[in-house]
Scaffold this motif. Structure first.
Motif, PDB file in Angstrom:
ATOM      1  N   GLU A  99      45.590  50.198  41.366  1.00  0.00           N
ATOM      2  CA  GLU A  99      45.629  50.560  42.778  1.00  0.00           C
ATOM      3  C   GLU A  99      46.201  49.421  43.629  1.00  0.00           C
ATOM      4  N   ASN A 100      45.819  48.189  43.261  1.00  0.00           N
ATOM      5  CA  ASN A 100      46.286  47.011  43.986  1.00  0.00           C
ATOM      6  C   ASN A 100      46.874  46.011  43.010  1.00  0.00           C
ATOM      7  N   ASN A 102      48.062  41.827  42.801  1.00  0.00           N
ATOM      8  CA  ASN A 102      48.026  40.519  43.435  1.00  0.00           C
ATOM      9  C   ASN A 102      49.396  39.873  43.257  1.00  0.00           C
ATOM     10  N   GLN A 107      46.991  40.767  48.075  1.00  0.00           N
ATOM     11  CA  GLN A 107      46.749  42.079  47.483  1.00  0.00           C
ATOM     12  C   GLN A 107      47.695  43.109  48.110  1.00  0.00           C
ATOM     13  N   ILE A 108      48.456  43.798  47.263  1.00  0.00           N
ATOM     14  CA  ILE A 108      49.382  44.821  47.741  1.00  0.00           C
ATOM     15  C   ILE A 108      48.930  46.156  47.177  1.00  0.00           C
ATOM     16  N   ASN A 109      48.729  47.112  48.050  1.00  0.00           N
ATOM     17  CA  ASN A 109      48.293  48.444  47.651  1.00  0.00           C
ATOM     18  C   ASN A 109      49.515  49.212  47.149  1.00  0.00           C
ATOM     19  N   SER A 111      49.121  52.288  45.545  1.00  0.00           N
ATOM     20  CA  SER A 111      48.734  53.681  45.289  1.00  0.00           C
ATOM     21  C   SER A 111      49.775  54.682  45.806  1.00  0.00           C
TER      22      SER A 111
END
Length: 181
Positions: A99-100, A102, A107-109, A111
Motif C-alpha cells: 500500500e505504501n 518508503n 512514505q508514498i501511497n 494504492s
C-alpha cells in the motif's frame, strides 16, 4: 567437527562474501525481496546446492549453483562449482503491491497504482501461461572461479560458521528455533 551435521541449512544470517552483498541489498527494495537463501549439503553424493529465491509483486524467481566437494579434513572441504540453474519464473496470479512505499525516508501511497493494474495483470497471467512448464535453464560455470574451499570453524546443532576464500558465512540450520527469533 563434521560437515555431515548440516545436511540442509537456511541462511546466511551473516556473510562477508562480497558477491552476495548486492543480492542482499536488492532485498531491501520495496519491490524485490530475498525470500530465501539456502545451502543444502548432501554427504552421500558429496554435492552442495546454493540456492536463492527472490519475490516481486509479479513473480517469484529462483536460481541455484551446484557443486561437488571433496573432504580434505574433518573441518575443511574443497568445492568445485559445476553449473548454475535458473528456474522459470513463477508468475503470480495477481500483482501484489504494498500500500505504501518508503522512498528516501518518505512514505508514498501507491494504492491508486494497484487499482489501475487490471490490464497489466491480464498480460502477466498470459505470460505465466506461456512460461509455466518450461524446463530450467542450466548454465555451466566456467573459468577459474569454479574452485573454492570451505573451512568450518564452529558447528553445533543450530549454527555453522564457515570461512572460505569467498568470505565468512554464518548459517542457521533449517528447523532451528533460532530462525524464529
Amino acid at each position: 567437527m563434521c560437515i555431515t551435521a548440516f545436511d540442509a541449512v537456511s541462511g546466511p544470517r551473516y556473510t562477508a562474501f562480497s558477491e552476495l552483498l548486492p543480492l542482499l541489498a536488492i532485498g531491501t527494495s520495496p519491490f524485490l525481496k530475498v525470500k530465501e537463501i539456502r545451502q543444502a549439503i548432501d554427504t552421500s553424493s558429496l554435492t552442495i546446492t546454493n540456492s536463492t529465491t527472490l519475490s516481486s509483486p509479479f513473480a517469484t524467481l529462483s536460481f541455484s549453483a551446484s557443486a561437488t566437494f571433496e573432504v580434505r579434513s574433518p573441518s575443511r572441504i574443497q568445492v568445485t562449482f559445476k553449473e548454475g540453474t535458473f528456474q522459470p519464473p513463477q508468475i503470480k496470479s495477481s500483482v501484489d503491491l504494498p500500500e505504501n512505499v518508503n522512498v528516501f525516508g518518505q512514505q508514498i501511497n501507491i494504492s491508486p497504482v494497484q487499482q489501475s493494474l487490471g490490464p497489466l495483470q491480464d498480460a502477466v497471467a498470459s505470460i505465466g501461461r506461456v512460461i509455466s512448464g518450461q524446463p530450467p535453464l542450466k548454465v555451466p560455470i566456467p573459468g577459474d572461479r569454479t574452485s573454492s574451499w570451505l573451512l568450518t570453524t564452529y558447528l553445533d546443532e543450530d549454527i555453522r560458521i564457515s570461512r572460505g576464500d569467498g568470505g565468512l558465512f554464518v548459517l542457521v540450520k533449517e528447523g532451528s528455533p533460532l530462525l524464529a527469533q
